[in-house]
Design a protein around this motif. Structure first.
Motif, PDB file in Angstrom:
ATOM      1  N   GLN A   1     -13.021   5.471   6.146  1.00 23.33           N
ATOM      2  CA  GLN A   1     -13.522   4.605   7.212  1.00 23.33           C
ATOM      3  C   GLN A   1     -12.414   3.823   7.914  1.00 23.33           C
ATOM      4  OE1 GLN A   1     -16.440   6.491   6.431  1.00 23.33           O
ATOM      5  NE2 GLN A   1     -17.005   4.881   7.874  1.00 23.33           N
TER       6      GLN A   1
ATOM      7  N   ASN B   1     -24.049   8.012   0.261  1.00 20.19           N
ATOM      8  CA  ASN B   1     -24.490   7.432   1.541  1.00 20.19           C
ATOM      9  C   ASN B   1     -24.710   5.931   1.420  1.00 20.19           C
ATOM     10  OD1 ASN B   1     -26.645   7.770  -0.188  1.00 20.19           O
ATOM     11  ND2 ASN B   1     -28.132   8.144   1.443  1.00 20.19           N
TER      12      ASN B   1
ATOM     13  N   ILE C   1     -23.321   1.801   2.278  1.00 19.23           N
ATOM     14  CA  ILE C   1     -23.109   1.053   3.519  1.00 19.23           C
ATOM     15  C   ILE C   1     -21.748   1.310   4.151  1.00 19.23           C
ATOM     16  CG2 ILE C   1     -22.168  -1.004   2.372  1.00 19.23           C
ATOM     17  CD1 ILE C   1     -23.739  -2.705   4.350  1.00 19.23           C
ATOM     18  N   THR C   2     -20.765   1.755   3.356  1.00 19.67           N
ATOM     19  CA  THR C   2     -19.412   1.924   3.888  1.00 19.67           C
ATOM     20  C   THR C   2     -19.357   2.935   5.031  1.00 19.67           C
ATOM     21  OG1 THR C   2     -18.909   3.602   2.209  1.00 19.67           O
ATOM     22  CG2 THR C   2     -18.353   1.324   1.680  1.00 19.67           C
ATOM     23  N   GLN C   3     -20.250   3.914   5.024  1.00 19.60           N
ATOM     24  CA  GLN C   3     -20.195   4.958   6.044  1.00 19.60           C
ATOM     25  C   GLN C   3     -20.533   4.438   7.441  1.00 19.60           C
ATOM     26  OE1 GLN C   3     -23.258   8.006   5.743  1.00 19.60           O
ATOM     27  NE2 GLN C   3     -24.569   6.600   4.601  1.00 19.60           N
ATOM     28  N   HIS C   4     -21.077   3.232   7.531  1.00 22.47           N
ATOM     29  CA  HIS C   4     -21.475   2.680   8.819  1.00 22.47           C
ATOM     30  C   HIS C   4     -20.435   1.728   9.404  1.00 22.47           C
ATOM     31  CE1 HIS C   4     -25.331   4.510   8.152  1.00 22.47           C
ATOM     32  NE2 HIS C   4     -25.516   3.821   7.036  1.00 22.47           N
ATOM     33  N   HIS C   5     -19.293   1.591   8.741  1.00 23.06           N
ATOM     34  CA  HIS C   5     -18.282   0.647   9.200  1.00 23.06           C
ATOM     35  C   HIS C   5     -16.954   1.357   9.441  1.00 23.06           C
ATOM     36  CE1 HIS C   5     -20.607  -3.059   8.537  1.00 23.06           C
ATOM     37  NE2 HIS C   5     -21.174  -2.366   7.565  1.00 23.06           N
ATOM     38  N   TYR C   6     -16.316   1.010  10.547  1.00 18.52           N
ATOM     39  CA  TYR C   6     -14.994   1.533  10.888  1.00 18.52           C
ATOM     40  C   TYR C   6     -13.994   0.387  10.835  1.00 18.52           C
ATOM     41  CZ  TYR C   6     -11.034   2.726  13.831  1.00 18.52           C
ATOM     42  OH  TYR C   6      -9.767   2.910  14.294  1.00 18.52           O
TER      43      TYR C   6
END
Length: 288
Positions: free
Chosen positions: A202, A162, A164-169
């Motif tokens: 992502q 979990n 930071i990458t999971q919050h960016h598309y």
């Protein structure tokens, strides 16, 4: 002298002299023989020096026990550099102003930095050197995942799912790989597989930057299948058979001619052992 400073001094002395006896180290460090022997044992247990009869010897950096087993960034960036530069230039030209893109930490993808200087993009990358170069030379917005910097491979990797990458598309992901075959994209390190799978997840479109030598390289780990790949950018040395096999798998293939390299630049490097740890904001961790 406190323990960590004395041990760092001991390693520096071995780097300068290659080997030393306990009496020599006692004199240089102004420490007791018992303390020197304890330090040698402590450092040997962590694979930072080699114990010898009556002393210690320097352990060459290339033989130290790094977590990642892949070849170093400095080595790889010199291999087929003319091919990689042309591929990187073409890839940078695929970026539209204002886009959010992902770029992984490879040598071919790193060469994109030169051609992204005049862009205005949001770039998520796990390449520490690419982030540093673009921050000082461009107005691109740079996002780094949290984790540890692996200096030899120039990547930032997090052991956590979990991050930071999971919050960016991202509209596009540009990826260098260890190898490429009909089975898909191949990597040599499990840690790289774990981190890059998160990055791939992502991005809408996956674009692979692979010079023609990558078609002959095999590894034991499959990162993803060719069905996830939209485009492969390679060079004109790629065989017709390799290109046709990719196209038959539904992958668009672009071939570019190698180009001359610019004048040599000073090497980019960081002190050995330099690393970052992140919990929202980066904090410097000093090795003891």
């Amino acid at each position: 002298m406190v323990n960590h400073k004395r041990r760092k001094r001991l390693l520096k002395l071995l780097a300068e002299h290659q080997s030393a006896s306990v009496p020599q180290l006692v004199e240089w460090l102004s420490a007791s023989p018992a303390t020197v022997r304890r330090d040698i044992s402590w450092l040997a247990a962590r694979n930072l020096l080699t114990r010898t009869r009556g002393g210690a010897a320097n352990l060459a950096q290339k033989k130290r026990n790094f977590t990642l087993t892949s070849e170093t960034f400095d080595h790889n960036i010199q291999c087929f550099a003319e091919r990689k530069r042309a591929i990187a230039r073409y890839a940078a030209g695929m970026c539209a102003e204002g886009e959010t893109i992902v770029i992984n930490g490879g040598t071919t993808t790193f060469m994109m930095a030169e051609f992204l200087v005049d862009k205005h993009l949001k770039i998520l990358t796990n390449s520490f050197l690419m982030a540093e170069r673009l921050l000082v030379s461009s107005e691109n917005e740079i996002i780094l995942p949290g984790g540890k910097v692996y200096r030899e491979q120039n990547v930032i990797l997090s052991p956590f799912d979990n991050d930071i990458t999971q919050h960016h598309y991202a509209a596009k992901m540009f990826m260098s790989v260890y190898g490429l075959s009909l089975l898909g994209l191949m990597e040599a390190d499990p840690l790289l597989i774990q981190a890059e799978k998160r990055l791939i997840g992502q991005a809408e479109e996956l674009i692979v930057l692979a010079d023609s030598s990558k078609f002959a390289k095999k590894a034991g780990l499959i990162l993803c299948g060719l069905d996830r790949v939209a485009t492969v950018i390679t060079d004109t040395n790629a065989s017709d058979a390799a290109v046709q096999l990719l196209e038959q798998s539904g992958v668009k293939v672009v071939t570019v001619a190698p180009e001359a390299l610019p004048a040599p630049q000073p090497p980019l490097s960081f002190p050995y052992g330099f690393e970052f740890q992140s919990q929202g904001m980066f904090q410097t961790e000093v090795s003891h």
